[in-house]
Design a protein around this motif. Structure first.
Motif, PDB file in Angstrom:
ATOM      1  N   VAL A  58      35.548  40.832   5.167  1.00 15.71           N
ATOM      2  CA  VAL A  58      35.590  40.182   3.855  1.00 15.71           C
ATOM      3  C   VAL A  58      37.048  39.785   3.632  1.00 15.71           C
ATOM      4  O   VAL A  58      37.948  40.595   3.766  1.00 15.71           O
ATOM      5  CB  VAL A  58      35.099  41.127   2.748  1.00 15.71           C
ATOM      6  CG1 VAL A  58      35.291  40.493   1.380  1.00 15.71           C
ATOM      7  CG2 VAL A  58      33.635  41.468   2.972  1.00 15.71           C
ATOM      8  N   VAL A  62      35.826  35.377   6.018  1.00  8.71           N
ATOM      9  CA  VAL A  62      34.480  35.908   5.826  1.00  8.71           C
ATOM     10  C   VAL A  62      33.432  35.095   6.594  1.00  8.71           C
ATOM     11  O   VAL A  62      32.448  35.630   7.072  1.00  8.71           O
ATOM     12  CB  VAL A  62      34.153  35.985   4.309  1.00  8.71           C
ATOM     13  CG1 VAL A  62      34.123  34.605   3.681  1.00  8.71           C
ATOM     14  CG2 VAL A  62      32.864  36.715   4.031  1.00  8.71           C
ATOM     15  N   PHE A  63      33.692  33.771   6.727  1.00 13.59           N
ATOM     16  CA  PHE A  63      32.707  32.927   7.419  1.00 13.59           C
ATOM     17  C   PHE A  63      33.001  32.758   8.902  1.00 13.59           C
ATOM     18  O   PHE A  63      32.450  31.870   9.538  1.00 13.59           O
ATOM     19  CB  PHE A  63      32.596  31.560   6.748  1.00 13.59           C
ATOM     20  CG  PHE A  63      31.934  31.642   5.394  1.00 13.59           C
ATOM     21  CD1 PHE A  63      30.692  32.252   5.258  1.00 13.59           C
ATOM     22  CD2 PHE A  63      32.550  31.136   4.265  1.00 13.59           C
ATOM     23  CE1 PHE A  63      30.080  32.354   4.015  1.00 13.59           C
ATOM     24  CE2 PHE A  63      31.942  31.230   3.018  1.00 13.59           C
ATOM     25  CZ  PHE A  63      30.699  31.844   2.890  1.00 13.59           C
ATOM     26  N   TYR A  65      31.834  34.267  11.078  1.00 10.84           N
ATOM     27  CA  TYR A  65      30.551  34.352  11.805  1.00 10.84           C
ATOM     28  C   TYR A  65      29.902  32.991  11.989  1.00 10.84           C
ATOM     29  O   TYR A  65      29.105  32.796  12.890  1.00 10.84           O
ATOM     30  CB  TYR A  65      29.592  35.346  11.135  1.00 10.84           C
ATOM     31  CG  TYR A  65      29.144  35.017   9.733  1.00 10.84           C
ATOM     32  CD1 TYR A  65      28.165  34.059   9.491  1.00 10.84           C
ATOM     33  CD2 TYR A  65      29.693  35.682   8.646  1.00 10.84           C
ATOM     34  CE1 TYR A  65      27.757  33.775   8.196  1.00 10.84           C
ATOM     35  CE2 TYR A  65      29.290  35.402   7.347  1.00 10.84           C
ATOM     36  CZ  TYR A  65      28.322  34.442   7.133  1.00 10.84           C
ATOM     37  OH  TYR A  65      27.920  34.156   5.867  1.00 10.84           O
ATOM     38  N   GLU A  74      28.315  40.229   9.550  1.00 10.60           N
ATOM     39  CA  GLU A  74      29.273  40.181   8.453  1.00 10.60           C
ATOM     40  C   GLU A  74      29.348  41.566   7.816  1.00 10.60           C
ATOM     41  O   GLU A  74      28.363  42.034   7.249  1.00 10.60           O
ATOM     42  CB  GLU A  74      28.780  39.110   7.466  1.00 10.60           C
ATOM     43  CG  GLU A  74      29.409  39.132   6.101  1.00 10.60           C
ATOM     44  CD  GLU A  74      30.907  39.095   6.147  1.00 10.60           C
ATOM     45  OE1 GLU A  74      31.480  38.513   7.086  1.00 10.60           O
ATOM     46  OE2 GLU A  74      31.519  39.676   5.243  1.00 10.60           O
TER      47      GLU A  74
END
Ligand SMILES: Cc1ncc(C[n+]2csc(CCOP(=O)(O)OP(=O)(O)O)c2C)c(N)n1
Ligand code: SF4
Lengths: 258, 369
Positions: A58, A62-63, A65, A74
């Motif tokens: 976080v 965060v993205f 992934y 995540e």
């Protein structure tokens, strides 16, 4: 879309296969993008993409992934090393990588990273140290430098109130389970090359089952530092590198033979 | 405390004396548990201790985490790979696990969590209690979800529910909590373990295994837009409707002609049974309903019984939590009374009998149907 070289020319630069074909949401000039590229290239060069499971944090990344063309999950804020432990213990043949910011790794997730390293967890951590909480809009991080102004230290970090920044590589290097702990920076080409080499070594350490590996990368946050991207790179060199030396903190013998 | 050597070595199907915590641990292992992560806390610790030996002997994953926070996030990671995974704890540890439980719910992962409840709030004590009813059925973490909650009342039921828990978790891609009070965890009684099942190596089509020869897979609980989030919320709600429809479980006794229905789960339900038997001997028309699932709560059956019963008495080892669900189930049709002990004190059959007699008297004097 695969990029093709025009007739008679050789293609020398393209998107690593390990990176997904999409735009990132990172701010212009942010070095998160460089770190992604380096990890993507490293996974490509080691032929690990198909085996990799990425654990995203976080924070601004965060993205992550979405941005890697690998299986990914995540984690909750700071818990990536614990989640990665669960993944790795049940999938020992996969390559498991956590990608974490400084708030994630050095504040809320301190217990998880220390114990993953202490156990010699066979995972690799890419630690993005930008001395600030990027995602939440620029508050003080555990790595914010003394005197550095942030949204929650508007007069500059006062060490009387907030204490001194943590040097995580130095801390983790004291643990026997850690096999490879180094700090690199992304403020210029020379250092970026060194960073990539370190990431490759860290992944090889995991492949060889030598223990926990981490590459700390000094990174910029022009948006929340409130300066231009080029000035931000300079700021890393002038202010961060002196406090966070670019050194090898733990390289066990077996790593040298890789 | 040494690991009970007989369990696991003795693979016969005969009954043997088993402690609840060890029975749950061994049943989970035999049900094909692939990975266990946990942190010691009384009165659950024997469960972890038992698996520390058995899992390793069977070449499976056992890890004592640095905290319950870490343990549940390890469970989260292992569940992401499609492994059969479990953790166990007791009340204060479950509080710490709530963060991870919410993420697991948001990622639709099948996991089994055992809560061997003790006295609280705070550090409370290590005596058996049922004070986590709201926590496990209502607020197992932030956001909008409910786990499936199973409440065993004997060592045998603890074993059977452990096996059931994994099946339900995987059937619905949903979290299952076994809410056992400390009494169930600590007591010994004869029980039969299931046969040893091998680990299921087949991975579901959402599991993280590496994007080899297929597109990438992602496990996440993020839904950025309101519309996406609401669609996902609705998906959970739809599943809960299905779960409510199919999975309400309970045991009942003397309900054919009861004037007063006693309702209790776990240890309280078991002791209530003795009290109900004693009341029957005295000629009182008392029945018992013991919820085996706390979520989904067996409200269909309770509402049905309310049609021809004159009142309910809810017995719990807390200040009165399930009693709210009973009130919802009977919808004001009949009066609902409550008898509870707190502090980790287990009520005696005589106390419950007294409560039954009191309630019964009021019912038959004031509210004849
Ligand atoms: C439990 C919890 N607390 C707080 C937050 C809010 N939060 C999101 S990102 C973040 C800080 C991230 O900073 P860092 O790890 O340094 O990453 P960066 O954004 O700088 O890349 C915080 C505090 C959260 N998501 N979860
Ligand atoms: S806020 Fe900072 S760290 Fe986050 S993407 Fe923008 S520049 Fe990068």
């Amino acid at each position: 879309m695969t990029i093709q070289a025009p007739e008679g020319m050789e293609l020398i630069y393209s998107r690593p296969e390990s990176l997904a074909e999409m735009h990132t949401h990172y701010c212009p000039g942010c070095t998160h993008g460089i770190a992604h590229r380096l990890l993507g290239e490293a996974l490509d060069e080691l032929g690990m993409r198909e085996r990799t499971i990425l654990v995203a944090p976080v924070g601004c990344s965060v993205f992550a992934y979405n941005y890697f063309d690998t299986d990914a999950c995540e984690a909750a804020h700071g818990r990536a090393p614990a989640m990665a432990t669960g993944v790795k213990r049940t999938r020992p043949d996969n390559i498991v990588v956590t990608y974490q910011g400084d708030g994630d790794l050095a504040a809320i997730g301190t217990a998880e990273i220390i114990h993953a390293a202490a156990r010699g967890e066979q995972i690799t951590t890419i630690f993005i140290n930008n001395a600030i909480y990027g995602m939440t809009g620029g508050q003080m991080a555990p790595t914010t430098l003394p005197g550095q102004k942030t949204r929650s230290s508007p007069d500059g970090r006062d060490v009387e109130i907030a204490g001194f920044p943590i040097r995580m590589s130095e801390v983790l290097a004291t643990l026997p389970g850690a096999a490879y702990i180094v700090r690199r920076s992304m403020h210029d080409v020379k250092n970026i090359r060194k960073a990539k080499k370190a990431i490759i070594t860290a992944l090889k350490v995991q492949e060889a089952g030598l223990g926990f590996s981490m590459v700390e990368l000094l990174s910029s946050c022009p948006t929340n530092w409130g300066i231009q991207p080029n000035e931000a790179l300079q700021w890393i060199e002038e202010h961060m590198v002196p406090y966070y030396p670019l050194e090898d903190y733990k390289v066990i013998e077996a790593v040298k033979n890789l | 405390m040494p690991v009970d050597k007989d369990v696991g070595v003795n693979d016969t199907m005969a009954k043997q004396m088993l402690k609840g915590n060890i029975a749950i641990a061994e049943a989970a292992l035999r049900a094909g548990l692939e990975a266990y992560f946990g942190y010691p806390i009384t009165p659950q610790t024997e469960l972890l201790e038992h698996l520390s030996k058995r899992m390793v002997d069977e070449g499976r994953v056992f890890l004592q985490a640095e905290s319950e926070v870490a343990a549940i996030n390890m469970v989260y990671g292992a569940a992401s790979t499609g492994a059969r995974v479990m953790t166990s704890s007791s009340s204060p540890g479950i509080s710490l696990m709530q963060e991870g439980m919410s993420y697991i719910a948001g990622s639709e992962l099948p996991v089994v969590i055992v809560d061997v409840m003790r006295g609280g709030p705070g550090l409370g004590n290590i005596l058996p209690a049922q004070g986590d009813y709201f926590q496990v059925t209502r607020s197992a973490g932030h956001g909008d979800f409910h786990p499936i909650v199973l409440a065993p009342a004997s060592v045998q039921e603890a074993i059977d529910f452990t096996v059931l828990a994994f099946d339900l978790a995987e059937k619905y891609r949903h979290m299952v909590i076994i809410a056992a009070d400390g009494q169930i965890g600590q007591m010994m009684e004869p029980a039969e373990l299931p046969e040893m099942k091998p680990i299921n190596k087949v991975r579901p089509d959402w599991a993280l295994t590496g994007a080899n020869g297929r597109g990438k897979r992602i496990i996440t609980s993020i839904y950025l837009s309101g519309e996406e989030m609401e669609t996902f919320n609705q998906k959970i709600q739809d599943r809960l409707v299905e779960i409510k429809l199919n999975e309400q479980r309970w045991a009942e006794l003397y309900t054919d002609d009861c004037v007063l229905l006693v309702i209790g789960y776990g240890t309280a339900g078991r002791i209530a049974r003795s009290a109900v038997e004693a009341a029957r001997e005295k000629g009182l028309k008392v029945g018992l309903l013991r919820p085996q699932t706390l979520y989904p709560f067996p409200d269909d059956r309770i509402s049905e019984l309310a049609d021809y019963t004159e009142g309910c008495l809810v017995v719990e080892m807390n200040a009165g939590q399930m009693v709210d669900d009973v009130r919802l189930a009977v919808g004001g049709q009949i009066p609902v009374s409550f008898y509870g002990r707190m502090g980790g004190i287990v009520p005696l059959p005589d106390e419950i009998l007294e409560a039954i007699e009191d309630t019964y008297e009021k019912l038959t004097i004031h509210t004849p149907k």
